[in-house]
Design a protein around this motif. Structure first.
Motif, PDB file in Angstrom:
ATOM      1  N   VAL A  23     -74.766  -6.472 -40.122  1.00 10.57           N
ATOM      2  CA  VAL A  23     -75.384  -6.019 -38.877  1.00 10.57           C
ATOM      3  C   VAL A  23     -75.269  -4.512 -38.719  1.00 10.57           C
ATOM      4  CG1 VAL A  23     -75.023  -8.241 -37.740  1.00 10.57           C
ATOM      5  CG2 VAL A  23     -73.268  -6.477 -37.563  1.00 10.57           C
ATOM      6  N   THR A  62     -79.664  -3.484 -35.088  1.00  7.75           N
ATOM      7  CA  THR A  62     -79.622  -4.923 -34.836  1.00  7.75           C
ATOM      8  C   THR A  62     -78.651  -5.183 -33.699  1.00  7.75           C
ATOM      9  OG1 THR A  62     -77.754  -5.392 -36.291  1.00  7.75           O
ATOM     10  CG2 THR A  62     -79.943  -5.395 -37.312  1.00  7.75           C
ATOM     11  N   SER A  63     -78.593  -6.429 -33.295  1.00  4.50           N
ATOM     12  CA  SER A  63     -77.543  -6.839 -32.366  1.00  4.50           C
ATOM     13  C   SER A  63     -76.267  -7.023 -33.191  1.00  4.50           C
ATOM     14  CB  SER A  63     -77.933  -8.155 -31.680  1.00  4.50           C
ATOM     15  OG  SER A  63     -77.771  -9.227 -32.588  1.00  4.50           O
ATOM     16  N   TRP A  65     -74.788  -9.681 -33.587  1.00  8.88           N
ATOM     17  CA  TRP A  65     -74.735 -11.057 -34.066  1.00  8.88           C
ATOM     18  C   TRP A  65     -75.806 -11.412 -35.091  1.00  8.88           C
ATOM     19  CZ3 TRP A  65     -74.940  -9.524 -28.954  1.00  8.88           C
ATOM     20  CH2 TRP A  65     -73.695  -9.453 -28.325  1.00  8.88           C
ATOM     21  N   SER A  66     -76.764 -10.527 -35.302  1.00  6.25           N
ATOM     22  CA  SER A  66     -77.861 -10.851 -36.208  1.00  6.25           C
ATOM     23  C   SER A  66     -78.160  -9.662 -37.108  1.00  6.25           C
ATOM     24  CB  SER A  66     -79.121 -11.194 -35.402  1.00  6.25           C
ATOM     25  OG  SER A  66     -80.239 -11.286 -36.258  1.00  6.25           O
ATOM     26  N   GLN A  68     -81.066  -9.247 -38.380  1.00  6.68           N
ATOM     27  CA  GLN A  68     -82.500  -8.996 -38.254  1.00  6.68           C
ATOM     28  C   GLN A  68     -82.756  -8.075 -37.059  1.00  6.68           C
ATOM     29  OE1 GLN A  68     -83.799  -9.601 -40.905  1.00  6.68           O
ATOM     30  NE2 GLN A  68     -84.971 -11.477 -40.839  1.00  6.68           N
ATOM     31  N   THR A  70     -84.906  -6.603 -34.135  1.00  2.35           N
ATOM     32  CA  THR A  70     -86.015  -7.003 -33.274  1.00  2.35           C
ATOM     33  C   THR A  70     -86.536  -5.787 -32.524  1.00  2.35           C
ATOM     34  OG1 THR A  70     -84.623  -7.462 -31.351  1.00  2.35           O
ATOM     35  CG2 THR A  70     -84.940  -9.272 -32.946  1.00  2.35           C
TER      36      THR A  70
END
Length: 115
Positions: A23, A62-63, A65-66, A68, A70
């Protein structure tokens, strides 16, 4: 100890096979930095000092926790950067540690046109 060229080849192979991953929670880290600097803001102003912040990143935000990125993650980063630089005496440099086109494109956008 031993063969330098062999050690360099081994190191090169290790680095090539173990690239960055995980992350990239830049907005959250910038908020932590902003809060820490706010505690020092009066003293920085009294001393007429400025903070020089260099961000080295290998990817899109990213956040926590992810892995990916967004559009919300990207908007949060832009907002965090604007808030930090508007509220505090900060000079900012972003160093990209990647040649990934989407990452380079994101950081190269002239966001002044979108204010």
């Amino acid at each position: 100890a031993g063969d330098d060229s062999g050690q360099m080849r081994s190191l090169d192979m290790l680095l090539r096979n173990n690239g960055p991953r995980g992350v990239t929670p830049l907005a959250e880290r910038l908020e932590e930095i902003r809060l820490r600097l706010h505690a020092e803001a009066a003293e920085l102003a009294r001393r007429q000092q400025m903070v020089f912040l260099t961000i080295a990143t290998d990817g899109l935000p990213t956040s926590p926790w992810s892995g990916q990125s967004t559009s919300q993650d990207q908007e949060q980063l832009v907002s965090a950067l604007r808030r930090l630089c508007a509220e505090l005496p900060v000079q900012l440099v972003i160093r990209l540690c990647t040649d990934e086109d989407s990452t380079v494109e994101f950081y190269n956008i002239d966001r002044r046109a979108h204010v």
